[in-house]
Design a protein around this motif. Structure first.
Motif, PDB file in Angstrom:
ATOM      1  N   ARG A 114      28.056 -51.253 -75.527  1.00 54.49           N
ATOM      2  CA  ARG A 114      27.542 -49.891 -75.331  1.00 54.49           C
ATOM      3  C   ARG A 114      27.602 -49.497 -73.858  1.00 54.49           C
ATOM      4  NH1 ARG A 114      21.931 -49.710 -78.173  1.00 54.49           N
ATOM      5  NH2 ARG A 114      21.626 -51.485 -76.821  1.00 54.49           N
ATOM      6  N   VAL A 115      28.685 -48.789 -73.507  1.00 52.84           N
ATOM      7  CA  VAL A 115      28.897 -48.386 -72.119  1.00 52.84           C
ATOM      8  C   VAL A 115      29.110 -46.877 -71.971  1.00 52.84           C
ATOM      9  CG1 VAL A 115      29.838 -50.635 -71.479  1.00 52.84           C
ATOM     10  CG2 VAL A 115      31.383 -48.818 -72.184  1.00 52.84           C
ATOM     11  N   PHE A 116      28.996 -46.145 -73.069  1.00 53.38           N
ATOM     12  CA  PHE A 116      29.186 -44.694 -73.021  1.00 53.38           C
ATOM     13  C   PHE A 116      27.840 -43.995 -73.162  1.00 53.38           C
ATOM     14  CE2 PHE A 116      33.201 -46.462 -74.260  1.00 53.38           C
ATOM     15  CZ  PHE A 116      34.099 -45.756 -73.479  1.00 53.38           C
ATOM     16  N   SER A 117      27.702 -42.882 -72.484  1.00 48.48           N
ATOM     17  CA  SER A 117      26.421 -42.177 -72.420  1.00 48.48           C
ATOM     18  C   SER A 117      26.124 -41.402 -73.701  1.00 48.48           C
ATOM     19  CB  SER A 117      26.419 -41.198 -71.240  1.00 48.48           C
ATOM     20  OG  SER A 117      26.563 -41.918 -70.029  1.00 48.48           O
ATOM     21  N   ASP A 118      24.852 -41.467 -74.096  1.00 51.30           N
ATOM     22  CA  ASP A 118      24.375 -40.659 -75.211  1.00 51.30           C
ATOM     23  C   ASP A 118      23.919 -39.300 -74.676  1.00 51.30           C
ATOM     24  OD1 ASP A 118      21.865 -41.048 -74.035  1.00 51.30           O
ATOM     25  OD2 ASP A 118      21.149 -42.414 -75.591  1.00 51.30           O
ATOM     26  N   ASP A 130      21.136 -38.323 -73.817  1.00 47.00           N
ATOM     27  CA  ASP A 130      20.131 -38.445 -72.762  1.00 47.00           C
ATOM     28  C   ASP A 130      20.691 -39.077 -71.487  1.00 47.00           C
ATOM     29  OD1 ASP A 130      18.113 -37.353 -74.395  1.00 47.00           O
ATOM     30  OD2 ASP A 130      17.778 -39.318 -75.332  1.00 47.00           O
ATOM     31  N   GLY A 131      21.999 -39.324 -71.461  1.00 45.58           N
ATOM     32  CA  GLY A 131      22.625 -39.899 -70.280  1.00 45.58           C
ATOM     33  C   GLY A 131      22.468 -41.408 -70.161  1.00 45.58           C
ATOM     34  N   LYS A 132      22.019 -42.077 -71.224  1.00 45.93           N
ATOM     35  CA  LYS A 132      21.855 -43.533 -71.212  1.00 45.93           C
ATOM     36  C   LYS A 132      23.052 -44.198 -71.880  1.00 45.93           C
ATOM     37  CE  LYS A 132      16.828 -43.493 -71.242  1.00 45.93           C
ATOM     38  NZ  LYS A 132      16.640 -43.499 -69.834  1.00 45.93           N
ATOM     39  N   MET A 133      23.436 -45.365 -71.395  1.00 45.61           N
ATOM     40  CA  MET A 133      24.565 -46.091 -71.982  1.00 45.61           C
ATOM     41  C   MET A 133      24.137 -46.714 -73.305  1.00 45.61           C
ATOM     42  SD  MET A 133      26.887 -47.708 -68.927  1.00 45.61           S
ATOM     43  CE  MET A 133      25.653 -48.725 -68.151  1.00 45.61           C
TER      44      MET A 133
END
Length: 145
Positions: free
Chosen positions: A53-57, A59-62
């Motif tokens: 999991r390295v892509f932002s949701d 909310d800007g979290k990975m």
């Protein structure tokens, strides 16, 4: 087996002036194959790369993986990742798989990713490649199995 993964806005590989692989948003994977690698390790590393999991949701979290983000994969063989650099001024590649074996497990890794439905481009195994990328973040991780 080692994967150096970089989240990219775009990446491409050129060999002898010809574009051989190109993606937009996704992951650039530099892949190193060691002597004891096998199909099971290739499958496990493919699962880790695709699931990491390295892509932002929103909310800007990975919190999103490659498939959730809709990104693509560019896989480039990189034997220098298996170098032993602990002593001296010249790397040793004694841990690296023989070229024929490394190519077999490189292609196995690529096929595992494609079987998961991920658009996967590649470089050219054992070629002198020019890799261009825009590292998004920058975000870079070292995965090893």
């Amino acid at each position: 087996m080692i994967a150096l993964i970089q989240r990219v806005s775009c990446a491409s590989v050129t060999v002898d002036g010809d574009l051989v692989g190109q993606i937009a948003s996704g992951l650039l994977v530099l892949l190193g194959v060691e002597q004891q690698d096998n199909a099971q390790k290739a499958q496990r590393l493919a699962q880790r790369v695709l699931g990491y999991r390295v892509f932002s949701d929103q909310d800007g979290k990975m919190n999103l993986n490659l498939q959730q983000s809709g990104g693509s994969l560019l896989v480039v063989s990189q034997f220098t990742l298996v170098a032993d650099t602990q002593k001296g001024m010249r790397p040793s590649f004694s841990r690296g798989a023989a070229p024929a074996e490394a190519q077999q497990w490189y292609h196995c890794f690529v096929e595992q990713c494609r079987q998961q439905g991920v658009h996967t481009e590649t470089g050219k195994f054992a070629a002198d490649m020019q890799v261009a990328l825009v590292n998004d973040g920058p975000v870079t991780f070292w995965l090893q199995v």
